[in-house]
Design a protein around this motif. Structure first.
Motif, PDB file in Angstrom:
ATOM      1  N   SER A   1     -28.481  29.912  11.049  1.00 24.70           N
ATOM      2  CA  SER A   1     -29.133  30.898  11.926  1.00 24.70           C
ATOM      3  C   SER A   1     -30.613  30.583  12.089  1.00 24.70           C
ATOM      4  CB  SER A   1     -28.954  32.314  11.356  1.00 24.70           C
ATOM      5  OG  SER A   1     -27.592  32.627  11.205  1.00 24.70           O
ATOM      6  N   LEU A   2     -30.896  29.350  12.389  1.00 23.10           N
ATOM      7  CA  LEU A   2     -32.293  28.916  12.488  1.00 23.10           C
ATOM      8  C   LEU A   2     -33.014  29.585  13.652  1.00 23.10           C
ATOM      9  CD1 LEU A   2     -31.769  25.204  11.539  1.00 23.10           C
ATOM     10  CD2 LEU A   2     -33.374  26.754  10.405  1.00 23.10           C
ATOM     11  N   LYS A   3     -34.288  29.825  13.439  1.00 17.65           N
ATOM     12  CA  LYS A   3     -35.144  30.469  14.434  1.00 17.65           C
ATOM     13  C   LYS A   3     -36.304  29.541  14.781  1.00 17.65           C
ATOM     14  CE  LYS A   3     -34.380  34.877  12.035  1.00 17.65           C
ATOM     15  NZ  LYS A   3     -35.051  36.012  11.356  1.00 17.65           N
ATOM     16  N   PRO A   4     -36.895  29.713  15.949  1.00 15.18           N
ATOM     17  CA  PRO A   4     -38.084  28.909  16.261  1.00 15.18           C
ATOM     18  C   PRO A   4     -39.184  29.055  15.212  1.00 15.18           C
ATOM     19  CG  PRO A   4     -37.234  29.913  18.249  1.00 15.18           C
ATOM     20  CD  PRO A   4     -36.430  30.481  17.111  1.00 15.18           C
ATOM     21  N   SER A   5     -39.271  30.202  14.580  1.00 12.94           N
ATOM     22  CA  SER A   5     -40.294  30.423  13.552  1.00 12.94           C
ATOM     23  C   SER A   5     -40.034  29.612  12.283  1.00 12.94           C
ATOM     24  CB  SER A   5     -40.376  31.910  13.199  1.00 12.94           C
ATOM     25  OG  SER A   5     -39.114  32.396  12.770  1.00 12.94           O
ATOM     26  N   ASP A   6     -38.850  28.991  12.173  1.00 12.14           N
ATOM     27  CA  ASP A   6     -38.564  28.108  11.039  1.00 12.14           C
ATOM     28  C   ASP A   6     -39.126  26.708  11.236  1.00 12.14           C
ATOM     29  OD1 ASP A   6     -35.340  29.652  10.869  1.00 12.14           O
ATOM     30  OD2 ASP A   6     -37.019  29.974   9.483  1.00 12.14           O
ATOM     31  N   THR A   7     -39.652  26.425  12.407  1.00  9.83           N
ATOM     32  CA  THR A   7     -40.210  25.098  12.681  1.00  9.83           C
ATOM     33  C   THR A   7     -41.350  24.794  11.720  1.00  9.83           C
ATOM     34  OG1 THR A   7     -39.570  25.158  15.010  1.00  9.83           O
ATOM     35  CG2 THR A   7     -41.405  23.704  14.403  1.00  9.83           C
ATOM     36  N   ALA A   8     -41.227  23.674  11.012  1.00 13.87           N
ATOM     37  CA  ALA A   8     -42.223  23.310   9.996  1.00 13.87           C
ATOM     38  C   ALA A   8     -41.829  21.962   9.397  1.00 13.87           C
ATOM     39  CB  ALA A   8     -42.278  24.363   8.890  1.00 13.87           C
ATOM     40  N   VAL A   9     -42.735  21.425   8.604  1.00  7.25           N
ATOM     41  CA  VAL A   9     -42.398  20.315   7.726  1.00  7.25           C
ATOM     42  C   VAL A   9     -41.893  20.917   6.416  1.00  7.25           C
ATOM     43  CG1 VAL A   9     -43.245  18.342   6.429  1.00  7.25           C
ATOM     44  CG2 VAL A   9     -44.079  18.761   8.754  1.00  7.25           C
ATOM     45  N   PHE A  10     -40.697  20.532   6.032  1.00  6.06           N
ATOM     46  CA  PHE A  10     -40.090  21.022   4.796  1.00  6.06           C
ATOM     47  C   PHE A  10     -40.275  19.965   3.707  1.00  6.06           C
ATOM     48  CE2 PHE A  10     -37.555  24.890   5.739  1.00  6.06           C
ATOM     49  CZ  PHE A  10     -37.886  25.013   7.080  1.00  6.06           C
ATOM     50  N   VAL A  11     -40.755  20.418   2.575  1.00  7.52           N
ATOM     51  CA  VAL A  11     -41.094  19.519   1.477  1.00  7.52           C
ATOM     52  C   VAL A  11     -40.388  19.996   0.215  1.00  7.52           C
ATOM     53  CG1 VAL A  11     -42.952  18.432   0.171  1.00  7.52           C
ATOM     54  CG2 VAL A  11     -43.359  19.200   2.517  1.00  7.52           C
ATOM     55  N   CYS A  12     -39.807  19.062  -0.533  1.00  7.54           N
ATOM     56  CA  CYS A  12     -39.222  19.462  -1.810  1.00  7.54           C
ATOM     57  C   CYS A  12     -40.182  19.115  -2.938  1.00  7.54           C
ATOM     58  CB  CYS A  12     -37.844  18.863  -2.026  1.00  7.54           C
ATOM     59  SG  CYS A  12     -37.798  17.125  -2.424  1.00  7.54           S
ATOM     60  N   ALA A  13     -39.997  19.825  -4.043  1.00  8.67           N
ATOM     61  CA  ALA A  13     -40.885  19.666  -5.174  1.00  8.67           C
ATOM     62  C   ALA A  13     -40.099  19.846  -6.467  1.00  8.67           C
ATOM     63  CB  ALA A  13     -42.018  20.686  -5.104  1.00  8.67           C
ATOM     64  N   ALA A  14     -40.613  19.268  -7.548  1.00 11.15           N
ATOM     65  CA  ALA A  14     -39.965  19.345  -8.847  1.00 11.15           C
ATOM     66  C   ALA A  14     -40.961  19.825  -9.897  1.00 11.15           C
ATOM     67  CB  ALA A  14     -39.414  17.974  -9.244  1.00 11.15           C
ATOM     68  N   ARG A  15     -40.452  20.627 -10.828  1.00  4.18           N
ATOM     69  CA  ARG A  15     -41.311  21.062 -11.927  1.00  4.18           C
ATOM     70  C   ARG A  15     -40.554  20.882 -13.235  1.00  4.18           C
ATOM     71  NH1 ARG A  15     -40.966  26.776 -13.445  1.00  4.18           N
ATOM     72  NH2 ARG A  15     -43.224  26.761 -13.742  1.00  4.18           N
ATOM     73  N   SER A  16     -41.297  20.552 -14.293  1.00  2.00           N
ATOM     74  CA  SER A  16     -40.710  20.182 -15.582  1.00  2.00           C
ATOM     75  C   SER A  16     -40.410  21.412 -16.435  1.00  2.00           C
ATOM     76  CB  SER A  16     -41.644  19.232 -16.318  1.00  2.00           C
ATOM     77  OG  SER A  16     -41.971  18.124 -15.521  1.00  2.00           O
TER      78      SER A  16
END
Length: 124
Positions: free
Chosen positions: A85-100
């Motif tokens: 159900s994606l919306k135009p407001s979801d437009t972005a660069v998506f980045v993943c991250a990890a934490r220990s």
């Protein structure tokens, strides 16, 4: 060190779906909690979702609850973000991250490693 590589971004129409992947390499013998953030032009980085080291606990930002699902396959050292159900407001660069740590976090400064990001564009 852990290297994170995202994939799966692209252009989709409003109401459509995408699945992002984040593959980890390097010191993956030390398990990590994982998170997804996004950043649109001119906006601050926004928390999207996170998942505990075991995958048993998930966390979501208010704007994506009920539409996005985070999951992980520890055997493949990969975390996924299913976006519906994606919306135009979801437009972005998506980045993943990890934490220990065992648990995920809503705060970007609590993550140790970051990927380069993948662009998601939702057209109206």
């Amino acid at each position: 060190q852990v290297q994170l590589v995202e994939s799966g971004g692209g252009l989709v129409q409003a109401g459509g779906s995408l699945r992002l992947s984040c593959a980890a390499s390097g010191r993956t013998d030390s398990s990590y909690a994982m998170g997804w953030f996004r950043q649109a032009p001119g906006k601050e980085r926004e928390f999207v979702a996170a998942i505990s080291r075991s995958g048993g606990i998930t966390y979501y930002g208010d704007s994506v609850k009920g539409r996005f699902t985070i999951s992980r396959d520890n055997a493949k050292n990969t975390v996924y973000l299913q976006m519906n159900s994606l919306k135009p407001s979801d437009t972005a660069v998506f980045v993943c991250a990890a934490r220990s740590y065992n648990s995920g976090s809503y705060y970007p400064n609590e993550y140790d490693f970051w990927g380069q990001g993948t662009q998601v564009t939702v057209s109206s």
